[in-house]
Structures are given as structure tokens and as C-alpha cells.
Design a protein around this motif. Structure first.
Motif, PDB file in Angstrom:
ATOM      1  N   GLY A   1       3.967  10.279  -6.778  1.00  0.00           N
ATOM      2  CA  GLY A   1       5.003  10.669  -7.731  1.00  0.00           C
ATOM      3  C   GLY A   1       4.451  11.010  -9.099  1.00  0.00           C
ATOM      4  N   ALA A   2       3.372  10.340  -9.489  1.00  0.00           N
ATOM      5  CA  ALA A   2       2.750  10.584 -10.796  1.00  0.00           C
ATOM      6  C   ALA A   2       1.716  11.701 -10.739  1.00  0.00           C
ATOM      7  CB  ALA A   2       2.092   9.300 -11.306  1.00  0.00           C
ATOM      8  N   GLY A   3       1.406  12.180  -9.534  1.00  0.00           N
ATOM      9  CA  GLY A   3       0.373  13.206  -9.397  1.00  0.00           C
ATOM     10  C   GLY A   3      -1.006  12.671  -9.770  1.00  0.00           C
ATOM     11  N   GLN A   4      -1.262  11.402  -9.454  1.00  0.00           N
ATOM     12  CA  GLN A   4      -2.516  10.764  -9.836  1.00  0.00           C
ATOM     13  C   GLN A   4      -3.301  10.294  -8.618  1.00  0.00           C
ATOM     14  OE1 GLN A   4      -1.086   7.762 -12.617  1.00  0.00           O
ATOM     15  NE2 GLN A   4      -1.452   9.160 -14.325  1.00  0.00           N
ATOM     16  N   THR A   5      -4.575   9.979  -8.863  1.00  0.00           N
ATOM     17  CA  THR A   5      -5.481   9.582  -7.792  1.00  0.00           C
ATOM     18  C   THR A   5      -6.108   8.224  -8.096  1.00  0.00           C
ATOM     19  OG1 THR A   5      -7.290  10.771  -8.865  1.00  0.00           O
ATOM     20  CG2 THR A   5      -6.038  11.972  -7.172  1.00  0.00           C
ATOM     21  N   VAL A   6      -6.722   7.636  -7.060  1.00  0.00           N
ATOM     22  CA  VAL A   6      -7.336   6.319  -7.180  1.00  0.00           C
ATOM     23  C   VAL A   6      -8.653   6.278  -6.406  1.00  0.00           C
ATOM     24  CG1 VAL A   6      -6.118   5.325  -5.170  1.00  0.00           C
ATOM     25  CG2 VAL A   6      -6.860   3.837  -7.041  1.00  0.00           C
ATOM     26  N   ALA A   7      -9.556   5.435  -6.881  1.00  0.00           N
ATOM     27  CA  ALA A   7     -10.816   5.154  -6.196  1.00  0.00           C
ATOM     28  C   ALA A   7     -11.130   3.682  -6.413  1.00  0.00           C
ATOM     29  CB  ALA A   7     -11.945   6.024  -6.757  1.00  0.00           C
ATOM     30  N   ALA A   8     -11.985   3.123  -5.576  1.00  0.00           N
ATOM     31  CA  ALA A   8     -12.291   1.695  -5.691  1.00  0.00           C
ATOM     32  C   ALA A   8     -13.785   1.434  -5.604  1.00  0.00           C
ATOM     33  CB  ALA A   8     -11.573   0.909  -4.596  1.00  0.00           C
ATOM     34  N   ALA A   9     -14.223   0.408  -6.327  1.00  0.00           N
ATOM     35  CA  ALA A   9     -15.573  -0.146  -6.181  1.00  0.00           C
ATOM     36  C   ALA A   9     -15.369  -1.571  -5.706  1.00  0.00           C
ATOM     37  CB  ALA A   9     -16.345  -0.101  -7.493  1.00  0.00           C
ATOM     38  N   GLU A  10     -15.754  -1.830  -4.469  1.00  0.00           N
ATOM     39  CA  GLU A  10     -15.440  -3.090  -3.814  1.00  0.00           C
ATOM     40  C   GLU A  10     -16.689  -3.890  -3.496  1.00  0.00           C
ATOM     41  OE1 GLU A  10     -12.393  -2.796  -0.692  1.00  0.00           O
ATOM     42  OE2 GLU A  10     -12.440  -0.623  -1.033  1.00  0.00           O
ATOM     43  N   SER A  11     -16.662  -5.147  -3.851  1.00  0.00           N
ATOM     44  CA  SER A  11     -17.725  -6.054  -3.485  1.00  0.00           C
ATOM     45  C   SER A  11     -17.259  -6.910  -2.310  1.00  0.00           C
ATOM     46  CB  SER A  11     -18.147  -6.912  -4.684  1.00  0.00           C
ATOM     47  OG  SER A  11     -19.224  -7.749  -4.321  1.00  0.00           O
ATOM     48  N   LEU A  12     -16.581  -8.021  -2.561  1.00  0.00           N
ATOM     49  CA  LEU A  12     -16.223  -8.938  -1.474  1.00  0.00           C
ATOM     50  C   LEU A  12     -15.340  -8.315  -0.416  1.00  0.00           C
ATOM     51  CD1 LEU A  12     -13.497 -11.554  -2.203  1.00  0.00           C
ATOM     52  CD2 LEU A  12     -13.835  -9.639  -3.733  1.00  0.00           C
TER      53      LEU A  12
ATOM     54  N   ALA B   1      -3.721  12.533  -0.301  1.00  0.00           N
ATOM     55  CA  ALA B   1      -3.372  13.228  -1.547  1.00  0.00           C
ATOM     56  C   ALA B   1      -3.738  12.411  -2.775  1.00  0.00           C
ATOM     57  CB  ALA B   1      -1.883  13.543  -1.567  1.00  0.00           C
ATOM     58  N   VAL B   2      -3.945  11.102  -2.609  1.00  0.00           N
ATOM     59  CA  VAL B   2      -4.177  10.249  -3.778  1.00  0.00           C
ATOM     60  C   VAL B   2      -5.470   9.444  -3.717  1.00  0.00           C
ATOM     61  CG1 VAL B   2      -1.713  10.085  -4.275  1.00  0.00           C
ATOM     62  CG2 VAL B   2      -2.797   8.309  -2.886  1.00  0.00           C
ATOM     63  N   LEU B   3      -6.001   9.181  -2.543  1.00  0.00           N
ATOM     64  CA  LEU B   3      -7.201   8.360  -2.404  1.00  0.00           C
ATOM     65  C   LEU B   3      -8.442   9.241  -2.487  1.00  0.00           C
ATOM     66  CD1 LEU B   3      -8.593   5.645  -1.853  1.00  0.00           C
ATOM     67  CD2 LEU B   3      -8.247   6.073   0.601  1.00  0.00           C
ATOM     68  N   ARG B   4      -9.210   9.089  -3.579  1.00  0.00           N
ATOM     69  CA  ARG B   4     -10.414   9.901  -3.779  1.00  0.00           C
ATOM     70  C   ARG B   4     -11.597   9.355  -2.986  1.00  0.00           C
ATOM     71  NH1 ARG B   4     -11.398  14.442  -5.410  1.00  0.00           N
ATOM     72  NH2 ARG B   4     -13.170  13.809  -6.650  1.00  0.00           N
ATOM     73  N   GLY B   5     -11.763   8.041  -2.932  1.00  0.00           N
ATOM     74  CA  GLY B   5     -12.896   7.455  -2.232  1.00  0.00           C
ATOM     75  C   GLY B   5     -13.219   6.103  -2.789  1.00  0.00           C
TER      76      GLY B   5
ATOM     77  N   ALA C   1       0.827  -1.203   0.000  1.00  0.00           N
ATOM     78  CA  ALA C   1       0.000   0.000   0.000  1.00  0.00           C
ATOM     79  C   ALA C   1       0.861   1.252   0.000  1.00  0.00           C
ATOM     80  CB  ALA C   1      -0.945  -0.007   1.205  1.00  0.00           C
ATOM     81  N   ARG C   2       1.929   1.237   0.800  1.00  0.00           N
ATOM     82  CA  ARG C   2       2.846   2.391   0.808  1.00  0.00           C
ATOM     83  C   ARG C   2       3.455   2.606  -0.569  1.00  0.00           C
ATOM     84  NH1 ARG C   2       3.758   0.500   5.799  1.00  0.00           N
ATOM     85  NH2 ARG C   2       5.504  -0.845   5.239  1.00  0.00           N
ATOM     86  N   ARG C   3       3.839   1.528  -1.219  1.00  0.00           N
ATOM     87  CA  ARG C   3       4.432   1.636  -2.561  1.00  0.00           C
ATOM     88  C   ARG C   3       3.442   2.229  -3.549  1.00  0.00           C
ATOM     89  NH1 ARG C   3       8.148   3.154  -5.597  1.00  0.00           N
ATOM     90  NH2 ARG C   3       8.485   1.977  -7.488  1.00  0.00           N
ATOM     91  N   VAL C   4       2.199   1.774  -3.502  1.00  0.00           N
ATOM     92  CA  VAL C   4       1.170   2.296  -4.399  1.00  0.00           C
ATOM     93  C   VAL C   4       0.941   3.783  -4.139  1.00  0.00           C
ATOM     94  CG1 VAL C   4      -1.317   2.212  -4.886  1.00  0.00           C
ATOM     95  CG2 VAL C   4       0.028   0.099  -4.867  1.00  0.00           C
ATOM     96  N   VAL C   5       0.867   4.173  -2.885  1.00  0.00           N
ATOM     97  CA  VAL C   5       0.675   5.594  -2.558  1.00  0.00           C
ATOM     98  C   VAL C   5       1.865   6.409  -3.059  1.00  0.00           C
ATOM     99  CG1 VAL C   5       0.518   7.267  -0.655  1.00  0.00           C
ATOM    100  CG2 VAL C   5      -0.915   5.210  -0.645  1.00  0.00           C
ATOM    101  N   GLU C   6       3.072   5.887  -2.908  1.00  0.00           N
ATOM    102  CA  GLU C   6       4.266   6.588  -3.407  1.00  0.00           C
ATOM    103  C   GLU C   6       4.222   6.742  -4.923  1.00  0.00           C
ATOM    104  OE1 GLU C   6       7.556   4.220  -2.088  1.00  0.00           O
ATOM    105  OE2 GLU C   6       7.343   4.855   0.009  1.00  0.00           O
ATOM    106  N   LEU C   7       3.853   5.664  -5.616  1.00  0.00           N
ATOM    107  CA  LEU C   7       3.785   5.718  -7.083  1.00  0.00           C
ATOM    108  C   LEU C   7       2.724   6.717  -7.550  1.00  0.00           C
ATOM    109  CD1 LEU C   7       4.118   1.905  -7.873  1.00  0.00           C
ATOM    110  CD2 LEU C   7       5.767   3.697  -8.501  1.00  0.00           C
TER     111      LEU C   7
END
Length: 160
Positions: A19-30, A47-51, A10-16
Motif C-alpha cells: 500500500g505504501a509502495g515500499q520495499t524491505v530487506a533483512a540482515a539476519e543472524s539467529l 513486489a516488496v521483498l528485496r532480499g 507477515a500478510r499484514r506487513v506485505v499489505e502495508l
């Protein structure tokens, strides 16, 4: 911590993403929010997790994440294309650069003829959609934890 084994990933993903100035969101079932909770454990993740969208019920996959109703009717909720559409829906609805989608069977029983441990994960980003099917062993916790790791690995691969 929510998923200590995934902490480094998770730390690596947040760092990546940072560094790219990008964001992420998830749609989770299980995983029912476990991906977002795992990412939120990382300092600086705001700074990167939208929701995210927790779409445990099948109809919510369509209503909240935009998964095709006909796909859900013909293939069921546990299908690679459902994961891909969940990822696209999370990206669009949360206004993120990357969307993550997860669906599967945590067990202990099969769902719609799909064996426990069958998980589909997907990412949707600037370069398109990427999906992977995982066959995970163990109890519900192990399957859900494995699903989190699987989608984070897939995202990290796309981020480079």
C-alpha cells in the motif's frame, strides 16, 4: 509454511508495504533467513521483498552488513546497536526502503555471557532507526520464531 503462527502478521506487513509502495530487506543472524522466508510465503511478496543477508558468523556482520568492527569487538554480536546497524546495512546493501536487523541467542547455551532468549531486533527506514530488546522463552525454535514475530511487529508499528 515456514512459520504458520506468523502468517497473518507477515500478510499484514506485505499489505502495508504494498500500500505504501515500499520495499524491505533483512540482515539476519539467529534467524538465518527465517524472516525473509516467512515474508516470501505471502502471495505478492515479490513486489516488496528485496532480499536479505544471512550473517550468522560474527565477521560477516561486518563484512556483508557493514556493522562496525569496533562495536563487534567491544560489545559482541548480541547487542541492540548491532541489530540497528544490521537493519541499516540491509536497507543500504539491498536498496530497500526498510531494513530489518536481528541478533540474539537462540540457545541452548549462553553466548558471550548473554542468556538464551535474549534477542535484539531493529528496523531502519525513512524516519530513522527503531530497536527493541526481547526476552523470549522456550527452545531454539520458539526463540527464533519469536524473533521473527518481534521484528515484524516492530516494522508493522512503523508502517502504521
Amino acid at each position: 509454511m515456514v512459520v504458520t503462527e506468523q502468517g497473518g502478521l507477515a500478510r499484514r506487513v506485505v499489505e502495508l508495504l504494498t500500500g505504501a509502495g515500499q520495499t524491505v530487506a533483512a540482515a539476519e543472524s539467529l534467524t538465518a533467513g527465517l524472516v525473509c522466508a516467512t515474508l516470501a510465503e505471502v502471495p505478492g511478496s515479490s513486489a516488496v521483498l528485496r532480499g536479505g543477508l544471512v550473517v550468522y558468523a560474527t565477521e560477516l556482520k561486518h563484512e556483508l552488513a557493514g556493522v562496525s568492527a569496533s562495536l563487534l569487538e567491544t560489545e559482541g554480536a548480541v547487542h541492540p546497536e548491532v541489530a540497528a546497524q544490521l537493519a541499516a546495512g540491509a536497507r543500504e546493501r539491498c536498496g530497500a526502503d526498510w531494513g530489518l536487523g536481528l541478533t540474539g541467542v537462540a540457545g541452548p547455551a549462553a553466548q558471550d555471557g548473554v542468556a538464551p532468549g535474549t534477542v535484539h531486533v531493529a528496523v531502519c527506514g525513512p524516519d530513522g532507526r527503531h530497536a527493541r530488546t526481547l526476552e523470549l522463552a522456550g527452545d531454539r525454535d520458539a526463540v527464533r520464531t519469536g524473533a521473527v514475530g518481534g521484528v515484524l511487529v516492530l516494522l508493522a508499528e512503523q508502517l502504521g
